[in-house]
Design a protein around this motif. Structure first.
Motif, PDB file in Angstrom:
ATOM      1  N   PRO A 188       0.827  -1.210   0.000  1.00 60.65           N
ATOM      2  CA  PRO A 188       0.000   0.000   0.000  1.00 60.65           C
ATOM      3  C   PRO A 188       0.863   1.263   0.000  1.00 60.65           C
ATOM      4  O   PRO A 188       1.991   1.274   0.499  1.00 60.65           O
ATOM      5  N   ALA A 189       0.322   2.328  -0.572  1.00 58.39           N
ATOM      6  CA  ALA A 189       0.937   3.655  -0.508  1.00 58.39           C
ATOM      7  C   ALA A 189      -0.208   4.645  -0.344  1.00 58.39           C
ATOM      8  O   ALA A 189      -1.170   4.620  -1.128  1.00 58.39           O
ATOM      9  N   TRP A 190      -0.116   5.508   0.653  1.00 59.82           N
ATOM     10  CA  TRP A 190      -1.230   6.374   1.004  1.00 59.82           C
ATOM     11  C   TRP A 190      -0.940   7.827   0.622  1.00 59.82           C
ATOM     12  O   TRP A 190       0.078   8.394   1.022  1.00 59.82           O
ATOM     13  N   GLN A 191      -1.855   8.396  -0.143  1.00 56.69           N
ATOM     14  CA  GLN A 191      -1.784   9.811  -0.506  1.00 56.69           C
ATOM     15  C   GLN A 191      -3.145  10.428  -0.188  1.00 56.69           C
ATOM     16  O   GLN A 191      -4.181   9.921  -0.613  1.00 56.69           O
ATOM     17  N   PHE A 192      -3.132  11.529   0.550  1.00 55.98           N
ATOM     18  CA  PHE A 192      -4.366  12.165   0.980  1.00 55.98           C
ATOM     19  C   PHE A 192      -4.563  13.500   0.273  1.00 55.98           C
ATOM     20  O   PHE A 192      -3.632  14.059  -0.322  1.00 55.98           O
ATOM     21  N   CYS A 193      -5.792  14.009   0.365  1.00 59.48           N
ATOM     22  CA  CYS A 193      -6.115  15.338  -0.166  1.00 59.48           C
ATOM     23  C   CYS A 193      -7.052  16.014   0.830  1.00 59.48           C
ATOM     24  O   CYS A 193      -8.136  15.496   1.114  1.00 59.48           O
ATOM     25  N   HIS A 194      -6.629  17.141   1.370  1.00 60.47           N
ATOM     26  CA  HIS A 194      -7.502  17.879   2.281  1.00 60.47           C
ATOM     27  C   HIS A 194      -8.558  18.621   1.467  1.00 60.47           C
ATOM     28  O   HIS A 194      -8.277  19.127   0.385  1.00 60.47           O
ATOM     29  N   VAL A 195      -9.782  18.706   2.001  1.00 60.57           N
ATOM     30  CA  VAL A 195     -10.857  19.358   1.254  1.00 60.57           C
ATOM     31  C   VAL A 195     -10.516  20.811   0.931  1.00 60.57           C
ATOM     32  O   VAL A 195     -10.939  21.339  -0.107  1.00 60.57           O
ATOM     33  N   GLU A 196      -9.760  21.472   1.792  1.00 62.05           N
ATOM     34  CA  GLU A 196      -9.377  22.858   1.511  1.00 62.05           C
ATOM     35  C   GLU A 196      -8.457  22.927   0.290  1.00 62.05           C
ATOM     36  O   GLU A 196      -8.554  23.860  -0.520  1.00 62.05           O
ATOM     37  N   ASP A 197      -7.564  21.955   0.155  1.00 56.07           N
ATOM     38  CA  ASP A 197      -6.699  21.913  -1.024  1.00 56.07           C
ATOM     39  C   ASP A 197      -7.504  21.593  -2.278  1.00 56.07           C
ATOM     40  O   ASP A 197      -7.223  22.126  -3.363  1.00 56.07           O
ATOM     41  N   LEU A 198      -8.510  20.727  -2.152  1.00 59.92           N
ATOM     42  CA  LEU A 198      -9.370  20.451  -3.306  1.00 59.92           C
ATOM     43  C   LEU A 198     -10.085  21.724  -3.746  1.00 59.92           C
ATOM     44  O   LEU A 198     -10.132  22.032  -4.945  1.00 59.92           O
ATOM     45  N   CYS A 199     -10.643  22.481  -2.794  1.00 61.43           N
ATOM     46  CA  CYS A 199     -11.333  23.721  -3.144  1.00 61.43           C
ATOM     47  C   CYS A 199     -10.379  24.721  -3.790  1.00 61.43           C
ATOM     48  O   CYS A 199     -10.747  25.429  -4.737  1.00 61.43           O
ATOM     49  N   SER A 200      -9.153  24.765  -3.300  1.00 58.65           N
ATOM     50  CA  SER A 200      -8.146  25.650  -3.892  1.00 58.65           C
ATOM     51  C   SER A 200      -7.870  25.249  -5.340  1.00 58.65           C
ATOM     52  O   SER A 200      -7.777  26.105  -6.228  1.00 58.65           O
ATOM     53  N   ALA A 201      -7.744  23.952  -5.593  1.00 63.02           N
ATOM     54  CA  ALA A 201      -7.495  23.472  -6.957  1.00 63.02           C
ATOM     55  C   ALA A 201      -8.698  23.741  -7.863  1.00 63.02           C
ATOM     56  O   ALA A 201      -8.546  24.107  -9.030  1.00 63.02           O
ATOM     57  N   LEU A 202      -9.903  23.555  -7.325  1.00 63.19           N
ATOM     58  CA  LEU A 202     -11.105  23.846  -8.107  1.00 63.19           C
ATOM     59  C   LEU A 202     -11.176  25.326  -8.476  1.00 63.19           C
ATOM     60  O   LEU A 202     -11.570  25.690  -9.588  1.00 63.19           O
ATOM     61  N   GLU A 203     -10.775  26.189  -7.556  1.00 65.61           N
ATOM     62  CA  GLU A 203     -10.756  27.623  -7.852  1.00 65.61           C
ATOM     63  C   GLU A 203      -9.755  27.935  -8.965  1.00 65.61           C
ATOM     64  O   GLU A 203     -10.019  28.761  -9.836  1.00 65.61           O
ATOM     65  N   TYR A 204      -8.621  27.265  -8.935  1.00 65.36           N
ATOM     66  CA  TYR A 204      -7.646  27.415 -10.028  1.00 65.36           C
ATOM     67  C   TYR A 204      -8.286  27.073 -11.368  1.00 65.36           C
ATOM     68  O   TYR A 204      -8.090  27.763 -12.366  1.00 65.36           O
ATOM     69  N   ALA A 205      -9.049  25.973 -11.377  1.00 67.62           N
ATOM     70  CA  ALA A 205      -9.704  25.550 -12.622  1.00 67.62           C
ATOM     71  C   ALA A 205     -10.765  26.555 -13.048  1.00 67.62           C
ATOM     72  O   ALA A 205     -10.903  26.859 -14.240  1.00 67.62           O
ATOM     73  N   VAL A 206     -11.519  27.066 -12.094  1.00 70.38           N
ATOM     74  CA  VAL A 206     -12.558  28.061 -12.392  1.00 70.38           C
ATOM     75  C   VAL A 206     -11.951  29.297 -13.035  1.00 70.38           C
ATOM     76  O   VAL A 206     -12.495  29.848 -14.002  1.00 70.38           O
ATOM     77  N   LEU A 207     -10.809  29.746 -12.516  1.00 71.42           N
ATOM     78  CA  LEU A 207     -10.163  30.956 -13.019  1.00 71.42           C
ATOM     79  C   LEU A 207      -9.292  30.690 -14.238  1.00 71.42           C
ATOM     80  O   LEU A 207      -8.581  31.576 -14.707  1.00 71.42           O
ATOM     81  N   GLU A 208      -9.333  29.441 -14.737  1.00 73.61           N
ATOM     82  CA  GLU A 208      -8.612  29.045 -15.947  1.00 73.61           C
ATOM     83  C   GLU A 208      -7.099  29.242 -15.816  1.00 73.61           C
ATOM     84  O   GLU A 208      -6.405  29.512 -16.794  1.00 73.61           O
ATOM     85  N   LYS A 209      -6.603  29.073 -14.591  1.00 69.75           N
ATOM     86  CA  LYS A 209      -5.162  29.095 -14.387  1.00 69.75           C
ATOM     87  C   LYS A 209      -4.543  27.756 -14.776  1.00 69.75           C
ATOM     88  O   LYS A 209      -3.331  27.638 -14.930  1.00 69.75           O
ATOM     89  N   VAL A 210      -5.395  26.750 -14.927  1.00 69.93           N
ATOM     90  CA  VAL A 210      -4.963  25.415 -15.328  1.00 69.93           C
ATOM     91  C   VAL A 210      -6.175  24.715 -15.929  1.00 69.93           C
ATOM     92  O   VAL A 210      -7.313  25.040 -15.594  1.00 69.93           O
ATOM     93  N   GLU A 211      -5.941  23.782 -16.836  1.00 68.15           N
ATOM     94  CA  GLU A 211      -7.064  23.089 -17.467  1.00 68.15           C
ATOM     95  C   GLU A 211      -6.657  21.674 -17.834  1.00 68.15           C
ATOM     96  O   GLU A 211      -5.504  21.265 -17.669  1.00 68.15           O
ATOM     97  N   GLY A 212      -7.624  20.907 -18.315  1.00 70.87           N
ATOM     98  CA  GLY A 212      -7.355  19.516 -18.679  1.00 70.87           C
ATOM     99  C   GLY A 212      -7.768  18.566 -17.572  1.00 70.87           C
ATOM    100  O   GLY A 212      -8.730  18.811 -16.847  1.00 70.87           O
ATOM    101  N   GLU A 213      -7.024  17.504 -17.424  1.00 73.34           N
ATOM    102  CA  GLU A 213      -7.296  16.494 -16.392  1.00 73.34           C
ATOM    103  C   GLU A 213      -6.266  16.690 -15.288  1.00 73.34           C
ATOM    104  O   GLU A 213      -5.060  16.554 -15.502  1.00 73.34           O
ATOM    105  N   LEU A 214      -6.739  16.992 -14.087  1.00 72.78           N
ATOM    106  CA  LEU A 214      -5.862  17.413 -12.998  1.00 72.78           C
ATOM    107  C   LEU A 214      -5.981  16.472 -11.813  1.00 72.78           C
ATOM    108  O   LEU A 214      -7.078  16.165 -11.362  1.00 72.78           O
TER     109      LEU A 214
END
Length: 387
Positions: free
Chosen positions: A231-257
């Motif tokens: 096993p290898a464990w990688q987590f994502c905090h909901v605050e980081d997810l919201c930050s990444a979603l905001e990046y996508a909304v503002l078109e600072k990044v696109e595609g599959e992230l």
């Protein structure tokens, strides 16, 4: 063709639709443009709870966002949002999306206790409707959220996986079949609706008032480890997810992230940090018992969920990193928060137990309880046949 830049659109509206009874001075016009946000209008589905509520509040507080539209079956707590109350499967949603530049679709049901057929009907039909409605309403970008689970947990996975890696998951784990279908809809949407751009955000194990088969893994009195697995464990905090979603909304990044903490934790590190000891079983025993218990309805998690605790599915997150996004949390910090959240909860084989049952399970070990439950069921069936 994509919609014109929001600033251009705002200026065009201002020049072509002047107020009939007021002619502001140049100074007043300049002040108005400075005071009013000139960013996109963003609609968020599933905005009343969970990640949707967090993202709605975050976007509403952002100076880069002009307006947030919240769409859900009930009104959320964000007073700054414009709310529309309806089911995302309702075609009338197209009217509610008019004027929006971006839609973030977060109205998904991944509840372990939901009937699988009903869950799929909601998730897939809802996504289809939102994509079609967004195109009809003139929205130029839709942001979808799935999971890094779509890459699959396999013994030959690289560590870490590239975001361009093949999606090799199967539909055997909770909700993963729905997420794979959403991924297919995302790929088809730009061809079916020219001018519609789709961004897909895939978080790792999501933590922050979440309840999944993977967070319940840490509610067990022992951590089940399948012999021979890595096993290898990688987590994502909901605050980081919201930050990444905001990046996508503002078109600072696109595609599959892919989004998650940097790096990963080995099983031994997880056990050391958590203080929870392991219970190791042969693969055939663990998978067989899990399958039987799920088949007879004693556990909400199918055997396919176990694969994600056996093999790596860590991702690099290179696209977000290239756009200068970084997670605010580490794997160690997120694991600590998860352990604090689940403190006092008791789960065996994905099924939450009362305190009395949990005490017995803790004494016997999680896996012993799992196998014991299967034995009890077999004895009960034999007793019924004798009657």
């Amino acid at each position: 063709m994509s919609s014109p830049d929001p600033q251009v659109r705002a200026a065009r509206n201002e020049s072509t639709h002047p107020s009939p009874d007021h002619h502001p001075s140049t100074r007043e016009q300049r002040a108005d443009r400075t005071a009013a946000p000139r960013g996109p209008v963003v609609a968020v589905t599933g905005a009343a709870s969970g990640v949707g509520a967090l993202l709605t509040a975050r976007l509403a507080a952002s100076e880069e966002i002009k307006q947030v539209i919240g769409i859900d079956e009930r009104r959320g707590e964000c007073a700054e949002a414009l709310w529309h109350i309806l089911d995302v499967r309702d075609p009338a949603i197209a009217d509610k999306l008019r004027g929006a530049d971006v839609v973030v679709h977060l109205a998904l049901d991944l509840d372990l206790e939901t009937d699988a057929a009903a869950r799929t009907a909601y998730n897939v039909r809802g996504t289809q409707t939102v994509l079609t409605a967004a195109a009809a309403a003139g929205v130029h970008r839709v942001v979808l959220c799935t999971s890094t689970m779509v890459y699959g947990a396999l013994p030959d996975n690289e560590l870490p996986l590239s975001e361009d890696a093949e999606l090799r998951a199967t539909a055997e784990a909770t909700g993963v079949g729905d997420l794979l279908e959403i991924e297919r809809l995302a790929r088809r949407a730009p061809r079916a609706h020219p001018g519609l751009n789709v961004t897909v955000v895939r978080p790792a194990v999501l933590v922050g008032n979440t309840d999944t088969a993977l967070t319940r893994y840490f509610e067990s009195p022992r951590l089940l480890v399948v012999a021979g697995s890595r096993p290898a464990w990688q987590f994502c905090h909901v605050e980081d997810l919201c930050s990444a979603l905001e990046y996508a909304v503002l078109e600072k990044v696109e595609g599959e992230l892919a989004v998650g903490c940097d790096g990963w934790l080995e099983q031994e590190e997880v056990e050391e940090l958590s203080g929870i000891r392991r219970m190791e079983l042969p693969s055939a025993v663990a998978l067989g018992a899990a399958a039987r218990l799920h088949r007879i309805g004693l556990t909400p998690s199918p055997a396919g969920d176990l694969a994600y605790t056996m093999y790596p599915w860590v991702v690099s997150g290179s696209r977000l990193h290239a756009a200068r996004w970084r997670p605010a949390h580490t794997n160690e910090e997120v694991l600590a928060e998860l352990l604090e959240e689940v403190s006092g909860r008791h789960t065996v084989a994905g099924r939450r137990l009362g305190r009395k049952d949990a005490t017995a399970a803790g004494a016997a070990g999680a896996t012993v309880a799992l196998l014991g439950a299967a034995a009890v069921v077999r004895r009960a069936r034999k007793a019924r046949r004798r009657i």
